[in-house]
Design a protein around this motif. Structure first.
Motif, PDB file in Angstrom:
ATOM      1  N   LEU A 240       1.132  -1.370  -0.220  1.00 44.85           N
ATOM      2  CA  LEU A 240      -0.199   0.186   0.212  1.00 44.85           C
ATOM      3  C   LEU A 240       1.264   1.094  -0.359  1.00 44.85           C
ATOM      4  CD1 LEU A 240      -2.832  -0.932   2.459  1.00 44.85           C
ATOM      5  CD2 LEU A 240      -3.293  -1.243   0.831  1.00 44.85           C
ATOM      6  N   LEU A 241       2.964   1.312   0.036  1.00 34.16           N
ATOM      7  CA  LEU A 241       3.144   2.445   0.761  1.00 34.16           C
ATOM      8  C   LEU A 241       2.634   3.237  -0.888  1.00 34.16           C
ATOM      9  CD1 LEU A 241       6.222   0.836   1.491  1.00 34.16           C
ATOM     10  CD2 LEU A 241       4.161   2.398   2.516  1.00 34.16           C
ATOM     11  N   PRO A 242       2.720   4.583  -1.105  1.00 33.71           N
ATOM     12  CA  PRO A 242       2.047   5.367  -2.017  1.00 33.71           C
ATOM     13  C   PRO A 242       3.403   6.415  -2.405  1.00 33.71           C
ATOM     14  CG  PRO A 242       2.199   6.641  -0.220  1.00 33.71           C
ATOM     15  CD  PRO A 242       2.135   4.877  -0.009  1.00 33.71           C
ATOM     16  N   ILE A 243       3.139   5.646  -3.706  1.00 38.27           N
ATOM     17  CA  ILE A 243       4.665   6.007  -4.700  1.00 38.27           C
ATOM     18  C   ILE A 243       4.126   6.944  -5.924  1.00 38.27           C
ATOM     19  CG2 ILE A 243       6.652   5.913  -6.252  1.00 38.27           C
ATOM     20  CD1 ILE A 243       6.699   3.292  -3.338  1.00 38.27           C
ATOM     21  N   ARG A 244       4.567   7.793  -6.204  1.00 34.77           N
ATOM     22  CA  ARG A 244       4.188   9.613  -6.654  1.00 34.77           C
ATOM     23  C   ARG A 244       4.970   8.680  -8.484  1.00 34.77           C
ATOM     24  NH1 ARG A 244       4.557  13.443  -9.724  1.00 34.77           N
ATOM     25  NH2 ARG A 244       5.008  15.100  -9.021  1.00 34.77           N
ATOM     26  N   PRO A 245       3.781   8.725  -8.856  1.00 37.34           N
ATOM     27  CA  PRO A 245       4.503   8.385  -9.902  1.00 37.34           C
ATOM     28  C   PRO A 245       4.903  10.040 -11.056  1.00 37.34           C
ATOM     29  CG  PRO A 245       2.248   8.673 -10.435  1.00 37.34           C
ATOM     30  CD  PRO A 245       2.108   8.561  -9.162  1.00 37.34           C
ATOM     31  N   ILE A 246       5.633   9.642 -12.407  1.00 42.30           N
ATOM     32  CA  ILE A 246       6.544  10.459 -12.632  1.00 42.30           C
ATOM     33  C   ILE A 246       5.724  10.698 -14.351  1.00 42.30           C
ATOM     34  CG2 ILE A 246       8.116  11.026 -14.035  1.00 42.30           C
ATOM     35  CD1 ILE A 246       8.525  11.865 -10.972  1.00 42.30           C
ATOM     36  N   ASN A 247       5.487  11.893 -14.679  1.00 40.99           N
ATOM     37  CA  ASN A 247       4.770  12.419 -16.214  1.00 40.99           C
ATOM     38  C   ASN A 247       6.367  12.604 -16.267  1.00 40.99           C
ATOM     39  OD1 ASN A 247       4.036  12.676 -18.279  1.00 40.99           O
ATOM     40  ND2 ASN A 247       2.278  14.676 -17.705  1.00 40.99           N
ATOM     41  N   PHE A 248       6.168  11.337 -17.661  1.00 39.85           N
ATOM     42  CA  PHE A 248       7.809  12.286 -18.361  1.00 39.85           C
ATOM     43  C   PHE A 248       7.628  12.571 -19.132  1.00 39.85           C
ATOM     44  CE2 PHE A 248       9.316   8.469 -15.797  1.00 39.85           C
ATOM     45  CZ  PHE A 248      10.205   9.049 -15.813  1.00 39.85           C
ATOM     46  N   ASP A 249       6.719  12.885 -19.601  1.00 39.19           N
ATOM     47  CA  ASP A 249       6.274  13.716 -20.735  1.00 39.19           C
ATOM     48  C   ASP A 249       6.012  15.309 -20.742  1.00 39.19           C
ATOM     49  OD1 ASP A 249       6.389  12.592 -22.088  1.00 39.19           O
ATOM     50  OD2 ASP A 249       3.542  12.216 -22.022  1.00 39.19           O
ATOM     51  N   ASP A 250       6.433  15.774 -19.227  1.00 44.02           N
ATOM     52  CA  ASP A 250       6.374  16.675 -18.806  1.00 44.02           C
ATOM     53  C   ASP A 250       7.854  17.067 -17.877  1.00 44.02           C
ATOM     54  OD1 ASP A 250       6.816  19.218 -16.517  1.00 44.02           O
ATOM     55  OD2 ASP A 250       4.890  18.394 -15.342  1.00 44.02           O
ATOM     56  N   LEU A 304       7.090  16.991  -4.165  1.00 50.04           N
ATOM     57  CA  LEU A 304       6.979  16.079  -5.254  1.00 50.04           C
ATOM     58  C   LEU A 304       5.719  15.218  -4.764  1.00 50.04           C
ATOM     59  CD1 LEU A 304       9.779  13.212  -6.163  1.00 50.04           C
ATOM     60  CD2 LEU A 304       8.413  14.056  -7.575  1.00 50.04           C
ATOM     61  N   TYR A 305       5.075  15.986  -3.480  1.00 52.56           N
ATOM     62  CA  TYR A 305       3.944  15.255  -2.867  1.00 52.56           C
ATOM     63  C   TYR A 305       2.912  16.178  -2.907  1.00 52.56           C
ATOM     64  CZ  TYR A 305       4.849   9.777  -2.822  1.00 52.56           C
ATOM     65  OH  TYR A 305       5.320   8.672  -3.190  1.00 52.56           O
ATOM     66  N   GLU A 306       4.016  17.589  -3.063  1.00 54.04           N
ATOM     67  CA  GLU A 306       3.235  18.411  -2.860  1.00 54.04           C
ATOM     68  C   GLU A 306       2.587  18.900  -1.702  1.00 54.04           C
ATOM     69  OE1 GLU A 306       0.132  19.024  -5.688  1.00 54.04           O
ATOM     70  OE2 GLU A 306       0.981  17.738  -7.288  1.00 54.04           O
ATOM     71  N   LEU A 307       3.551  19.139  -0.492  1.00 51.25           N
ATOM     72  CA  LEU A 307       3.280  19.872   0.616  1.00 51.25           C
ATOM     73  C   LEU A 307       3.666  20.279   0.864  1.00 51.25           C
ATOM     74  CD1 LEU A 307       3.579  16.178   1.479  1.00 51.25           C
ATOM     75  CD2 LEU A 307       4.827  16.008   3.336  1.00 51.25           C
TER      76      LEU A 307
END
Length: 322
Positions: A240-250, A304-307
């Protein structure tokens, strides 16, 4: 009653779902939910490739030290083919080189049938194919035969569908730790005991996320904390650990990925130098570098997680007292 009055806090009932729940206060719960919603579950990120370590059923026979390994290989060079570096959970440290001095004699279930011609004389075949190891194992025959979890023959280990995953570059972790405690097996040749797990993914980006203060906060609020503040890492929660996906188009997102991977590269290099250093003054300098890089990794993960600053404060306070 007085203690409860001082330390109680409200918990949202709707947050107590079957997939795992937290008893954090409202602010921490909101942060927990935000992190979970931004990331994708680790199980999905790695296509379910998270595995428990190996259970031999008789470590005294199948787990050997470095001196015994050298002796067996000196007697018969073929022994090297079935002797694997073997780690216990306590041998796995954050970003550190993976070393233990222990080794596993590995004949998996099905090995003998696949390699021994014919259907009889399997022990004779083993003695001819691996004479030194057969001689080492022979005194343990009676105990090995009594194992409920042996393979087809007493010298084989239990059936396991994922032995091949140990032979790949991967991330490893102990099952009990004070915080996220993930290391990298770059060589792709390390096995581990059932006091550890492997994740069949060697991304430096993923390693940085898993070792971050953010993931420690999340796990503390997902699972129970044991006496002494220890966390028990188990499959159902690791998934369940939340991994921030990357948008490589950005380009901005791709740059964050590369920065984090680069910081992890630095962390691995400094930890390797520290493991090899024998000079106290040098060690102090290296430890300060590790602390500094750790801080940079955490800061980038927060981004990355917008904290927000307030959320970072909540997270770091929780990590200190939860």
């Amino acid at each position: 009653p007085a203690y409860v009055a001082r330390h109680h806090h409200a918990v949202r009932q709707e947050g107590l779902d079957d997939a795992g729940w937290s008893l954090a206060d409202q602010a921490a719960q909101d942060l927990f939910d935000k992190i979970r919603n931004i990331g994708v579950p680790l199980g999905r990120y790695v296509d379910g490739n998270i595995y428990r370590g190996v259970l031999t059923g008789l470590n005294e026979a199948f787990v050997i030290d470095a001196a015994t390994r050298q002796q067996l290989i000196a007697q018969d060079p073929n022994s090297a083919d079935v002797i694997k570096p073997f780690l216990a959970g306590r041998d796995i440290k954050r970003y550190a080189p993976l070393e233990s001095g222990k080794y596993l004699i590995l004949f998996p279930k099905g090995f003998t049938a696949a390699n021994c011609p014919g259907n009889r004389g399997q022990w004779d075949w083993l003695q001819k194919a691996y004479p030194a190891i057969a001689a080492h194992l022979a005194p343990f025959k009676e105990k090995a035969e009594k194992r409920y979890d042996k393979g087809e023959f007493w010298w084989e280990l239990r059936a396991c569908d994922y032995y091949a995953e140990f032979e790949k570059p991967k991330i490893m972790l102990p099952d009990i730790s004070l915080r996220g405690n993930f290391a990298l097996d770059d060589d792709g040749n390390k096995y581990c005991a059932n006091t550890a797990y492997i994740i069949s993914n060697a991304e430096h980006y993923l390693l940085g996320i898993l070792n971050s203060a953010l993931i420690t906060f999340f796990y503390k609020n997902l699972s129970s904390t044991y006496r002494g503040g220890y966390l028990r890492f188990i499959y159902q929660y690791l998934m369940l650990l939340p991994i921030r996906p990357i948008n490589f188009d950005d380009p901005v997102d791709a740059a964050r990925h590369d920065r984090l991977a680069g910081l992890v590269d630095q962390m691995l290099a400094v930890n390797k130098t520290l493991a090899q250093s024998k000079v106290p003054q040098t060690n102090d300098v290296l430890k300060r570098q590790i602390t500094a890089i750790d801080g940079q990794i955490d800061a980038l993960v927060y981004e990355l997680y917008e904290l927000t600053d307030e959320e970072i404060k909540i997270l770091e306070e929780c990590n200190g007292i939860c």
